[in-house]
Design an enzyme around this catalytic site. Structure first.
Site, PDB file in Angstrom:
ATOM      1  CG  HIS A  44      -2.151  -0.828   1.047  1.00 49.22           C
ATOM      2  ND1 HIS A  44      -3.328  -0.372   0.497  1.00 49.22           N
ATOM      3  CD2 HIS A  44      -2.357  -2.127   1.331  1.00 49.22           C
ATOM      4  CE1 HIS A  44      -4.216  -1.351   0.465  1.00 49.22           C
ATOM      5  NE2 HIS A  44      -3.641  -2.433   0.965  1.00 49.22           N
ATOM      6  CE  LYS A  86      -6.258  14.041  -0.505  1.00 49.10           C
ATOM      7  NZ  LYS A  86      -6.335  12.794  -1.248  1.00 49.10           N
ATOM      8  NE  ARG A  87      -5.111  10.336   9.677  1.00 50.67           N
ATOM      9  CZ  ARG A  87      -4.902   9.393  10.608  1.00 50.67           C
ATOM     10  NH1 ARG A  87      -5.704   8.351  10.680  1.00 50.67           N
ATOM     11  NH2 ARG A  87      -3.921   9.516  11.471  1.00 50.67           N
ATOM     12  CE  LYS A  92      -2.992  10.862   2.663  1.00 45.74           C
ATOM     13  NZ  LYS A  92      -3.777  10.227   1.589  1.00 45.74           N
ATOM     14  CB  THR A 131     -10.068   5.184  -2.372  1.00 44.90           C
ATOM     15  OG1 THR A 131      -9.812   5.515  -0.996  1.00 44.90           O
ATOM     16  CG2 THR A 131      -9.361   3.893  -2.732  1.00 44.90           C
ATOM     17  CE  LYS A 136     -13.815   6.987  -0.442  1.00 50.14           C
ATOM     18  NZ  LYS A 136     -13.190   7.321   0.873  1.00 50.14           N
TER      19      LYS A 136
END
Ligand code: PLP
Length: 853
Positions: free
Chosen positions: A376, A567-568, A573, A675, A679
């Site tokens: 992952h 998101k986290r 990110k 993911t 969405k």
């Protein structure tokens, strides 16, 4: 003109919510009243909204039971190959509405609840999220369970029943504060405890070796108690099982030996054993090498493998003589969700060799054919590397087995590459530098017949970079399985308006075959459809605005562009890049207040791991910038910054359908798949993003011209790593970047503590592994293109339709079909298990059969 429809009337019109039969509704009302009385022991004078939620949950659950029993009976009788999905996380969110949808009960329940004078959405809001996950990895496991049941696979999710899930995030004075997630406080109507199937798990002890065998002795035992949760497929009468283990101390715990005489202390010490399933570790993409975490990982593995082997042996009941494990890989597929359950590999070897007395080579061949491993992440700080010392104490026999696996593995490599000592060192399961550690990814690769990444780009990076030596050795082992999301939760449940609009346009089959969304391409120029899609989005934005106003007393402008980054919180990110865009917009407004400006509401949300200092500083910076921007009269309603508190599955379901612009801006090569990106695409947002993770495939499906792609490609990042990244030239050459950084650095956004963000700016200048400055200019330019398009609503919505039409690939039904055929060796079916009998009839039948014997 007719009066506008009420929420209730709107919901009734939606056909994909199932048929409303008068008898059905009457039956549901009867069930509801019965549960309120007998299960909750309340009448309507004293019942609380939570009581009503529980009464409805139990009523809906009653409709699962017969199907659940029947499905498991069907598996027992037909004995298909079983798929076991092992995961330390299942981020399930809420269950009530999902169950009603998958059973086709939603409209009937709506009507029943309406007739009872209650509000369905109020009841749904009473349910606690099952937050047994951190982010994408845990949510993927949950989407997979839905798809496996929908595709009729004989599948099981196995994990831990954490008493406390991911913490609840409060924002106080701009800082993240964590609160314990006591999600079981009011009871969980969706689980069934199975104390009769409790199993022992051993820890510590020592190995007694003789010539013939090794014995693991003097261990401490903890019991694993299973709790089963039903997993209904979509409209196919299939109900699979998610089995989560809870740690229980044996009743003689600490009373047997050294604690004799201190009975009270021994009872209090039961907590030591039961702490194993107390709390989810709140790290996303980060390895924390704590003993309790290793205990959790082995606990789930040891209990699960006993269960799997018991079920395998049970299916061999008729056959005589000792059980043959030769057919084990034809009957059992075990998927490892990351390396977290990696100890399953040495544990299966231990059971085969030490207990079932198979010879090593036979056991090893069976083991390899049974397991498959999903990687992952490639971030080095996330890779599990357990210190030898910890393993030696906690699991001494497993350490021996790992050494023996490594010996065979290294022998093979030396035979193929004699003298290549460096390759042998690189590929060893044991890392020597800086204290001996077991590299769990290496263990998984060697012990599995298939290894996969979660998007094309990530699977390629694995093959050519992180696990290059291994893919050179066994190229056929390495595969790609691009992640997906379940369209039931992430469209039907969260966006009924859009789901119904699509059903009216192309029929309802797309719910089980998302590739059919392609048909929407024929409607990109249809004025009515464009208007309707745009109307659904506007309705969703207004509904979300009302939610924010009611819950958080913040007012936002629903006609502004909703620019969402949830998101986290993680450096890779790049929430900081978004933050620099906000500051840049702010400075532009102040510099030229009269200039036209495309109004934006920037919504950022996500949890920081409690021990991740930089992530917490990023939250504080965003909230500090928001304070200044939101109350500056020069800005007015042009720009608003909202920090969305406590982002979780049920909040994702609210914000994603209301989003215009989805931010997917990780440094190329760092986000394995993502993911969240999928969405948003399915729910009619456009994406601004880098060529990273599944964004690459989204651009491939929709056409790059239908996304806002910017920034360095993965090759550019690699080249920059060779040259060495220097942030300073960007700062010096880009005036707007310099201004923004100078403001953050000098305390402009936090005058009371002007030094507060020095750590952040220092990182950006001197050790930014994710190269924020290098992508700044292209990002700002790209955001201007977003503004241009947003000013043309028709063209914007046409692009939205093209994106929805292109999102079919990202159904987890597609992902699971690929795993089933290419990894597990099972076939998806659209077989519909017949609906169950009434329980009494079933008993009568059994009694009759017994009498006739
Ligand atoms: C989908 C989802 C994630 C994963 O989002 P990414 O943007 O892919 O990191 C995280 N948290 C929740 C609650 C989600 O629903």
């Amino acid at each position: 003109m007719a009066a506008p429809l009420t929420d209730q009337e709107k919901r009734k019109q939606i056909s994909i919510r199932g048929i409303v039969g008068v008898e059905n509704v009457a039956e549901l009302k009867k069930g509801f009243n019965r549960h309120l009385h007998f299960t909750l022991v309340k009448d309507r004078n004293v019942a609380t909204p939570r009581d009503y939620y529980f009464a409805l949950a139990h009523t809906v659950r009653d409709h699962l039971v017969g199907r659940w029993i029947r499905t498991q009976q069907f598996y027992y009788e037909t004995d298909p190959k079983r798929v076991y999905y092992l995961s330390l996380e299942f981020y399930m969110g809420r269950t009530l509405q999902n169950t009603m949808i998958n059973l086709g009960l939603q409209n009937a329940c709506d009507e029943a609840i309406y007739q009872l004078g209650l509000d369905m959405e109020d009841l749904e809001e009473m349910e606690e999220d099952a937050g047994l996950g951190n982010g994408g990895l845990g949510r993927l496991a949950a989407c997979f369970l839905d798809s496996m049941a929908t595709l009729g696979l004989a599948a099981y999710g196995y994990g831990i029943r954490y008493e406390y899930g991911i913490f609840n995030q409060k924002i106080k004075n701009g800082w993240q504060v964590e609160e314990a997630d006591d999600w079981l406080r009011h009871g969980n109507p969706w689980e069934k405890a199975r104390p009769e199937y409790m199993l022992p798990v051993h820890f510590y002890g020592r190995v007694e070796e003789s010539k013939e065998e090794a014995k693991w002795v003097d261990t401490q035992v903890v019991l694993a108690m299973p709790y089963d949760t039903p997993i209904p497929g979509y409209m196919n009468n299939t109900v699979n099982t998610m089995r989560l283990w809870s740690a229980r101390a044996p009743n003689d715990f600490n009373l047997m030996d050294f604690n004799v005489g201190d009975y009270i202390q021994a009872v209090l010490d039961r907590n030591l054993a039961e702490n194993i399933s107390r709390v989810l570790y709140p790290n996303d993409n980060f390895f924390e090498g704590k003993e309790l975490r290793l205990k959790q990982e082995y606990f789930v593995v040891a209990a699960t493998l006993q269960d799997i082997i018991r079920r395998f042996k049970n299916s061999k009941k008729g056959s005589s003589g000792p059980v043959s494990f030769a057919s084990f890989p034809e009957k059992v597929a075990i998927q490892l969700n990351d390396t977290h359950p990696a100890m399953a590999i040495p544990e299966l070897m231990r059971v085969f060799v030490d207990i079932e007395k198979l010879d090593w080579d036979t056991a090893w061949a069976i083991t390899k054919r049974t397991f498959a491993y999903t990687n992952h992440t490639v971030l080095p700080e996330a890779l599990e590397r357990w210190p030898i010392g910890l393993l030696e104490t906690l699991l001494p026999r497993h350490l021996q087995i790992i050494y023996k696996i490594n010996q065979g593995h290294l022998d093979e490599i030396s035979a193929l590459f004699p003298e290549d000592m460096d390759r042998i060192r690189r590929m060893s399961l044991i890392e020597e530098d800086g204290g001996k550690r077991v590299n769990m990814a290496h263990l998984c690769i060697v012990g599995s017949h298939a290894v996969n990444g979660v998007a094309e780009i990530h699977s390629n990076i694995i093959k050519t970079d992180v696990f290059r030596d291994f893919s050179e050795l066994e190229p056929e082992k390495f595969q790609n399985k691009t992640n997906g999301i379940t369209p039931r939760r992430w469209l039907l449940l969260c966006n009924p308006g859009l789901a119904e609009l699509i059903a009216e346009a192309i029929g309802e089959e797309y719910v089980k075959d998302l590739s059919q969304l392609q048909k929407l391409n024929e409607l990109v120029d249809d004025d009515t459809f464009i208007r309707d899609v745009s109307k659904v989005k506007q309705d969703n934005k207004e509904k979300f605005s009302q939610y924010l106003e009611k819950e958080y007393m913040v007012e936002i402008n629903p006609s502004s562009m909703f620019d969402v980054h949830v998101k986290r919180i993680h450096e890779y990110k790049r929430q900081l890049l978004n933050c620099l865009h906000i500051v840049t917009m702010y400075n532009r407004i102040r510099k030229n207040p009269k200039a036209p400006f495309v109004p934006r509401t920037v919504i950022i949300g996500g949890k920081a791991a409690p021990g991740y200092h930089m992530a917490k500083m990023i939250i504080k910076l965003i909230t500090a910038v928001g304070e200044v921007v939101n109350k500056d009269p020069v800005v007015g309603s042009k720009l608003k910054v909202i920090y969305l508190e406590n982002y979780r599955v049920s909040l994702a379901e609210k914000v994603i359908p209301a989003t215009d612009l989805s931010e997917q801006i990780s440094t190329a090569g760092t986000e394995a798949s993502g993911t969240g990106n999928m969405k948003f695409m399915l729910n009619g947002a456009l994406t601004i993003g880098t060529m990273d993770g599944a964004n690459v495939e989204m651009a491939e499906e929709a056409g790059e011209e239908n996304m806002f792609i910017f920034g360095m490609r993965v090759e550019d990042v690699a080249e920059m790593d060779v040259q060495g990244y220097d942030a300073m030239p960007y700062y010096q050459k880009i005036p707007e970047l310099k201004q923004a950084i100078d403001q953050i650095n000098s305390g402009f956004f936090c005058p009371k503590q002007p030094e507060l963000f020095k750590d952040v700016t220092n990182m950006l200048f001197n050790h930014d592994r994710f190269k924020v400055f290098a992508d700044y200019e292209d990002y700002i330019t790209c955001q201007e293109k977003v503004n241009q398009l947003y000013q043309n609503p028709r063209e914007w919505t046409k692009m939205v339709i093209k994106n929805i039409a292109a999102s079919g690939k990202f159904s987890s039904d597609r992902t699971i079909t690929d795993y089933a055929t290419e990894v597990w060796g099972v076939e998806p079916t659209d077989l519909k298990i017949p609906p169950p009998n009434e329980p009494r009839e079933a008993l009568d039948e059994t009694a009759r059969a017994l009498r006739e014997k």
